[in-house]
Design an enzyme around this catalytic site. Sequence first.
Site, PDB file in Angstrom:
ATOM      1  N   SER A  33      -9.795  -0.700   7.178  1.00 52.81           N
ATOM      2  CA  SER A  33      -9.221  -0.405   5.860  1.00 52.81           C
ATOM      3  C   SER A  33      -8.572  -1.587   5.149  1.00 52.81           C
ATOM      4  O   SER A  33      -8.247  -1.490   3.972  1.00 52.81           O
ATOM      5  CB  SER A  33      -8.209   0.732   5.960  1.00 52.81           C
ATOM      6  N   SER A  59      -9.738   1.915   3.143  1.00 51.69           N
ATOM      7  CA  SER A  59      -8.843   2.701   2.319  1.00 51.69           C
ATOM      8  C   SER A  59      -7.856   1.861   1.482  1.00 51.69           C
ATOM      9  O   SER A  59      -7.278   2.386   0.533  1.00 51.69           O
ATOM     10  CB  SER A  59      -8.041   3.660   3.191  1.00 51.69           C
ATOM     11  N   LYS A  73       0.864  -1.182   0.000  1.00 52.94           N
ATOM     12  CA  LYS A  73       0.000   0.000   0.000  1.00 52.94           C
ATOM     13  C   LYS A  73       0.899   1.230   0.000  1.00 52.94           C
ATOM     14  O   LYS A  73       1.959   1.244   0.646  1.00 52.94           O
ATOM     15  CB  LYS A  73      -0.889  -0.032   1.257  1.00 52.94           C
TER      16      LYS A  73
END
Lengths: 477, 485
Positions: B177, B153, B78
């Site tokens: 997330s 997210s 990420k």
Amino acid sequence: MKYEVVIGLEVHCQLSTNTKIFCGCATTFGNPPNSQTCPICLGHPGVLPVLNRKVVEYAVMAGLATRSTISSPNVFSRKHYFYPDLPKGYQISQFDKPICEHGTIEIVVDGTPKRIGLTRIHMEEDAGKNLHEGLGDVSHVDLNRAGVPLLEMVSEPDLRSPEEAVAYLKKIRTLVIYLGICDANMEQGNLRCDANISLRPVGREKFGTKVEMKNMNSFRFLKQALEYEIKRQAKVLDEGGTIVQETRLWDTKRGVTESMRSKEEAHDYRYMPEPDLLPVVVERAWIDAIRQNMPELPDAKRERFVADFGLSEYDADVLTVSRELADYYEAAVAAFSGDPKTTCNWVMGELAAKLNETGTPIEQCPMTAAQLAGIVQAIHSGEISGKIAKTVFGEMYGTGKDAAQVIREQGLVQVSDSGAIDAMIQSVMAANPDKVADYRGGKDKLFGFFVGQVMKASQGQANPQMVNERLKALLAG
Amino acid sequence: MEPHSWTIHEARERLDNGRITATGLTRSVLARIEAVEPRVAAFNTVCADMALEQAAAADRRLQAGERGGLLGIPLALKDNMITQGVATTCSSRILKNFVPPADGAMAARFKEQGAINLGKTNLDEFAMGSSTENSATQITRNPWNLERAPGGSSGGAAACVAADMALAALGSDTGGSIRQPAALCGVVGLKPTYGRVSRYGLVAFASSLDQIGPITKDVADAAIVLGAIAGRDPLDATSSARPVPDYSRGLKDGIKGLRIGVPREYFIDGMDAPVADAVRAAIDTLKGLGATVREISLPHTRYAVATYYLVATAEASSNLGRYDGVRYGHRAMDARDLLEMYMATRDQGFGPEVKRRIMLGTYALSAGYYDAYYKKAQQARTLILKDFTDAFGQVDVIATPTSPTGAFRLGERTADPLQMYLSDIFTISINLAGLPGMSQPCGVDGNGMPVGLQLIGKAFDEATMLRAGWAFEQATAFHKAKPSL
């Protein structure tokens, strides 16, 4: 109106650890800007602080030395504000759970001892420095200092005069130097001090409105700034005005304090517990281990010097101002224990003057404590007089020679042989028959003249006490 | 089956017995990225050259006899985990050109273990959001339906794994997330116990809640990746020194007698009926495998959203203070003085959701409000944790839906932040309590979009949670479904 002055001090001590409080960067002073930084102290995205254990140990030492309570666990908090020298937008400090609380510091002003309450000692990180000079219309930021560990020591509002404030700050300086946790060089800024000061009519209990003062980076400036502020506040109050709660800056050049920001402009620091660090647990065993390794503190040392060496309070106080000076003295007494008082006189007198004159710190003194003790021993045994000793000292200092060697080489051994002294006296009397007659006729004052002549004839080496005795006898006829 | 569609354990076997090289595997994955990334937009950065270099290095280690772990496995990070020499943007304008000088813990572990870093995946700016639509870089699409959001997210991470553009990815989870996008993209997402995985190098959103974890194609892979990234890190003071168990070893031990709790507060009115049905059916499956199921209560659940949005925003307002234009990242150039520079930099650099949270958090920490908001939220947090502690006195694992709905349409919730915040209603309590949670596919909703089952474990008992998840997976085929791209 007569006012009572109420002062509290916040003292910042930069700790002399090798590395910063939350990363492995060096803390050396004076290196090129930003040469001692890493992603952690630069506040890069994603980095985390890890607490330097040495900082906790130093804080515990300061706590023990001031009879504070050591809190476990104690907690780091974030103190938020924006400034270019503050990389993360917050300073990691301690807020509602500091490591040390409820300490005391004893000061002596005009011979009167007084206990000053120490509200708290907490650990925090220093900020960097903004550089403006010589850069035109831009500023640069040096973050070498960012993350250097600090102890903030906050006193109770127990100080009642600028003199007490100075004595308190000096006491803290002595303490941290003794503990070896801070270099306490005010010019380099590793000992810094802010003051809160207010006035109240004598006899009133309620405190007046306080003013916070900053930028007093020497004992002299602290005293001057407080004296100025007392006059300023008294004038305002005398004229029926009220004191504005604000922060004022001491202007060194103009010798005045000036408003920096008012209460309304004060920061809201939005303290919150630091989630990246665990509460600091300080176990009993750790505290005990730290205590074991602590040096003897100035108060204890002073009392011991008085008790063991028969020194006056004053002498003991001067000798214990720094650990190095006290250590030197003790080493000298260890080398010759026969006359600690004379040793003290030599350390504080001749030696101190020489060091002062040459700007040499005691730890770099070219004359060893044992060498100094050799002079005292020679005086004590009657081998040389105090006066000759000064010559011997002058010859030793800088050459590295021992006292015995100088005395031998220069033939400075005191003449204590009564036959030799009598011979010298007789030749002086023979050269001054009229003065002898006058003395014998009642002019007692001429005695000093004869002493001087005999000492001169002996080139200073005659034992003065024997000269006195023999002169009296021979002049009496 | 093309190599890019393999799981880690499938690839592991083939790498270890020499049937494929790390280079071959990496090329297959890079080709897949080239083919579908233009439609999915999961990556902020693809490091094709670097990946091939790392693959070559992994092949040398394999040839030298090294085996196991993540060696030679192509993975994605990420884009809020710092990587030396590779831009780390957090999908924010303020870090648009930021290239870290050093690796964080995850990038460093990848290198140590010989994993291949394919690139950096998209996210809601600074991980603040539930749809990845708060990204300043691009809109990531759900591989199951390109008109729908991947969740967030970690939407880029979940989408890239669902689309076979990486064998697995690492996400971060502050309030759901990892788990919510995993649920919406039909993959497995595991948030470990707080402190299980180092946060060093994870760009902080809310430090007391953030945790890195794997997004994988199945539960066995989640066990492998967790085992590879868990453990004490001297650079993260909040990381735990507890020994890391071999998560793969216990997977097959079965769940006979395992006590599963189902909290009544997690099946709420207004919840999407097919989602509730799929989760209930999954719980029945677990029962059929020998688990005992009982209803439990987590009475303070209703305070979780409010508590979360005080704690998380307060910490975010603090953590984002460093983006001031002074040392790195975006700086407004037209400012006349320092204050103006600060304000313009942050105004230009941050998106609306990030600004909203900074303002909320700043308010919650302000003098005079701290006790009413931040402190009260911390107290509520204690009660929420106590709910779980009490429940875990009676059960071993808790089962709930991961999200109240399947993937929603892009743009559907962006105008209503509160509705968006409710996407995380089932996941945020677990962060507040610091517990491990995992989402895995358990069905589809009325739109044919994946539905996630969330399993919650006791603190540091990821092993039991993984064992239950693996048993469910063996009895079902939901994890095998692939989107057609």
